[in-house]
Design a protein around this motif. Structure first.
Motif, PDB file in Angstrom:
ATOM      1  N   GLN A  15       7.042  13.039  -1.246  1.00  0.00           N
ATOM      2  CA  GLN A  15       7.776  12.411  -0.153  1.00  0.00           C
ATOM      3  C   GLN A  15       7.141  11.080   0.238  1.00  0.00           C
ATOM      4  N   VAL A  16       7.967  10.220   0.786  1.00  0.00           N
ATOM      5  CA  VAL A  16       7.519   8.919   1.274  1.00  0.00           C
ATOM      6  C   VAL A  16       7.917   8.812   2.732  1.00  0.00           C
ATOM      7  N   GLN A  17       6.987   8.356   3.554  1.00  0.00           N
ATOM      8  CA  GLN A  17       7.283   8.129   4.969  1.00  0.00           C
ATOM      9  C   GLN A  17       7.239   6.627   5.235  1.00  0.00           C
ATOM     10  N   LEU A  18       8.222   6.167   6.000  1.00  0.00           N
ATOM     11  CA  LEU A  18       8.320   4.750   6.350  1.00  0.00           C
ATOM     12  C   LEU A  18       8.398   4.619   7.868  1.00  0.00           C
ATOM     13  N   VAL A  19       7.595   3.733   8.417  1.00  0.00           N
ATOM     14  CA  VAL A  19       7.578   3.535   9.865  1.00  0.00           C
ATOM     15  C   VAL A  19       7.682   2.044  10.161  1.00  0.00           C
ATOM     16  N   GLU A  20       8.770   1.654  10.814  1.00  0.00           N
ATOM     17  CA  GLU A  20       8.983   0.245  11.164  1.00  0.00           C
ATOM     18  C   GLU A  20       8.373  -0.065  12.520  1.00  0.00           C
ATOM     19  N   SER A  21       8.069  -1.323  12.709  1.00  0.00           N
ATOM     20  CA  SER A  21       7.613  -1.823  13.999  1.00  0.00           C
ATOM     21  C   SER A  21       7.894  -3.314  14.059  1.00  0.00           C
ATOM     22  N   GLY A  22       7.790  -3.870  15.264  1.00  0.00           N
ATOM     23  CA  GLY A  22       7.911  -5.312  15.417  1.00  0.00           C
ATOM     24  C   GLY A  22       9.206  -5.793  16.029  1.00  0.00           C
ATOM     25  N   GLY A  23      10.144  -4.905  16.271  1.00  0.00           N
ATOM     26  CA  GLY A  23      11.392  -5.328  16.890  1.00  0.00           C
ATOM     27  C   GLY A  23      11.177  -5.697  18.342  1.00  0.00           C
ATOM     28  N   GLY A  24      12.232  -6.251  18.954  1.00  0.00           N
ATOM     29  CA  GLY A  24      12.133  -6.623  20.353  1.00  0.00           C
ATOM     30  C   GLY A  24      13.244  -7.552  20.760  1.00  0.00           C
ATOM     31  N   LEU A  25      13.079  -8.136  21.928  1.00  0.00           N
ATOM     32  CA  LEU A  25      14.050  -9.074  22.483  1.00  0.00           C
ATOM     33  C   LEU A  25      13.521 -10.488  22.304  1.00  0.00           C
ATOM     34  N   VAL A  26      14.352 -11.367  21.767  1.00  0.00           N
ATOM     35  CA  VAL A  26      13.941 -12.744  21.529  1.00  0.00           C
ATOM     36  C   VAL A  26      15.121 -13.666  21.811  1.00  0.00           C
ATOM     37  N   GLY A  77       2.402   8.425   1.913  1.00  0.00           N
ATOM     38  CA  GLY A  77       2.864   9.530   1.084  1.00  0.00           C
ATOM     39  C   GLY A  77       2.818   9.159  -0.382  1.00  0.00           C
ATOM     40  N   SER A  78       3.852   9.511  -1.121  1.00  0.00           N
ATOM     41  CA  SER A  78       3.902   9.291  -2.573  1.00  0.00           C
ATOM     42  C   SER A  78       4.334   7.858  -2.880  1.00  0.00           C
ATOM     43  N   ILE A  79       3.448   6.924  -2.580  1.00  0.00           N
ATOM     44  CA  ILE A  79       3.755   5.492  -2.701  1.00  0.00           C
ATOM     45  C   ILE A  79       4.119   5.134  -4.134  1.00  0.00           C
ATOM     46  N   SER A  80       3.509   5.790  -5.103  1.00  0.00           N
ATOM     47  CA  SER A  80       3.740   5.444  -6.502  1.00  0.00           C
ATOM     48  C   SER A  80       5.188   5.654  -6.923  1.00  0.00           C
ATOM     49  N   ARG A  81       5.958   6.433  -6.163  1.00  0.00           N
ATOM     50  CA  ARG A  81       7.370   6.652  -6.491  1.00  0.00           C
ATOM     51  C   ARG A  81       8.226   5.430  -6.183  1.00  0.00           C
ATOM     52  N   ILE A  82       7.742   4.559  -5.325  1.00  0.00           N
ATOM     53  CA  ILE A  82       8.554   3.447  -4.834  1.00  0.00           C
ATOM     54  C   ILE A  82       8.632   2.339  -5.870  1.00  0.00           C
ATOM     55  N   LYS A  83       9.864   1.959  -6.265  1.00  0.00           N
ATOM     56  CA  LYS A  83      10.084   0.852  -7.186  1.00  0.00           C
ATOM     57  C   LYS A  83      10.776  -0.323  -6.515  1.00  0.00           C
ATOM     58  N   ASP A  95       2.505  -6.316   1.294  1.00  0.00           N
ATOM     59  CA  ASP A  95       1.053  -6.337   1.164  1.00  0.00           C
ATOM     60  C   ASP A  95       0.671  -4.990   0.579  1.00  0.00           C
ATOM     61  N   ASP A  96       0.405  -4.959  -0.713  1.00  0.00           N
ATOM     62  CA  ASP A  96       0.127  -3.692  -1.376  1.00  0.00           C
ATOM     63  C   ASP A  96      -1.169  -3.056  -0.888  1.00  0.00           C
ATOM     64  N   ALA A  97      -2.114  -3.877  -0.478  1.00  0.00           N
ATOM     65  CA  ALA A  97      -3.389  -3.340   0.010  1.00  0.00           C
ATOM     66  C   ALA A  97      -3.179  -2.536   1.288  1.00  0.00           C
ATOM     67  N   LYS A  98      -2.160  -2.921   2.049  1.00  0.00           N
ATOM     68  CA  LYS A  98      -1.876  -2.246   3.315  1.00  0.00           C
ATOM     69  C   LYS A  98      -0.666  -1.319   3.208  1.00  0.00           C
ATOM     70  N   ASN A  99      -0.058  -1.246   2.014  1.00  0.00           N
ATOM     71  CA  ASN A  99       1.166  -0.449   1.824  1.00  0.00           C
ATOM     72  C   ASN A  99       2.206  -0.786   2.881  1.00  0.00           C
ATOM     73  N   THR A 100       2.398  -2.071   3.097  1.00  0.00           N
ATOM     74  CA  THR A 100       3.276  -2.533   4.172  1.00  0.00           C
ATOM     75  C   THR A 100       4.267  -3.567   3.656  1.00  0.00           C
ATOM     76  N   LEU A 101       5.502  -3.405   4.088  1.00  0.00           N
ATOM     77  CA  LEU A 101       6.584  -4.351   3.806  1.00  0.00           C
ATOM     78  C   LEU A 101       6.848  -5.142   5.071  1.00  0.00           C
ATOM     79  N   TYR A 119      14.541   6.908   0.738  1.00  0.00           N
ATOM     80  CA  TYR A 119      13.657   7.058   1.894  1.00  0.00           C
ATOM     81  C   TYR A 119      13.986   5.980   2.920  1.00  0.00           C
ATOM     82  N   TRP A 120      13.988   6.403   4.194  1.00  0.00           N
ATOM     83  CA  TRP A 120      14.372   5.513   5.288  1.00  0.00           C
ATOM     84  C   TRP A 120      13.403   5.660   6.444  1.00  0.00           C
ATOM     85  N   GLY A 121      13.190   4.556   7.140  1.00  0.00           N
ATOM     86  CA  GLY A 121      12.456   4.615   8.390  1.00  0.00           C
ATOM     87  C   GLY A 121      13.393   4.936   9.536  1.00  0.00           C
TER      88      GLY A 121
END
Length: 122
Positions: free
Chosen positions: A1-12, A26-32, A72-78, A111-113
């Motif tokens: 399984q892969v877990q995705l957690v978004e952040s950074g939204g707001g009012l602008v 989670g199973s990051i290697s599955r992600i293409k 950023d692959d080092a941080k597993n972050t999109l 997989y979805w956040g």
């Protein structure tokens, strides 16, 4: 399984900038393929940006030149850097991940956040 957690939204305000983040675990290697979708009230969810190694980055026409997808692959972050925001960019933004490049950028995204709200005031 892969877990995705978004952040950074707001009012602008219109013309402003935001950067969304999506932390994968989670199973990051599955992600293409990874992508950003958005869904405004009363509208269908749409793919706005996609990214996969060795393939040209995808942007929907309405965000080209204003949004930038990166990872950023080092941080597993999109990331989704959003500049020149407009009121019509107001939506819930979702991070998604797919296990195959075959139909890039369309997915299917397995997989979805949970989404992060972006609201742009005029």
């Amino acid at each position: 399984q892969v877990q995705l957690v978004e952040s950074g939204g707001g009012l602008v305000q219109a013309g402003g900038s935001l950067t969304l983040s999506c932390a994968a675990s989670g199973s990051i290697s599955r992600i293409k393929v990874m992508g950003w979708y958005r869904q405004a009230p009363g509208e269908e969810r749409e793919l706005i940006a996609g990214l996969s190694i060795g393939i040209t980055t995808y942007y929907v026409d309405s965000v080209k030149g204003r949004f930038t997808i990166s990872r950023d692959d080092a941080k597993n972050t999109l990331y989704l850097q959003m500049n020149g925001l407009k009121p019509e960019d107001t939506a819930m933004y979702y991070c998604a991940a797919a296990q195959s490049q075959v139909t890039y950028p369309l997915g299917p995204y397995a997989y979805w956040g949970q989404g992060t709200q972006v609201t742009v005031s005029s």
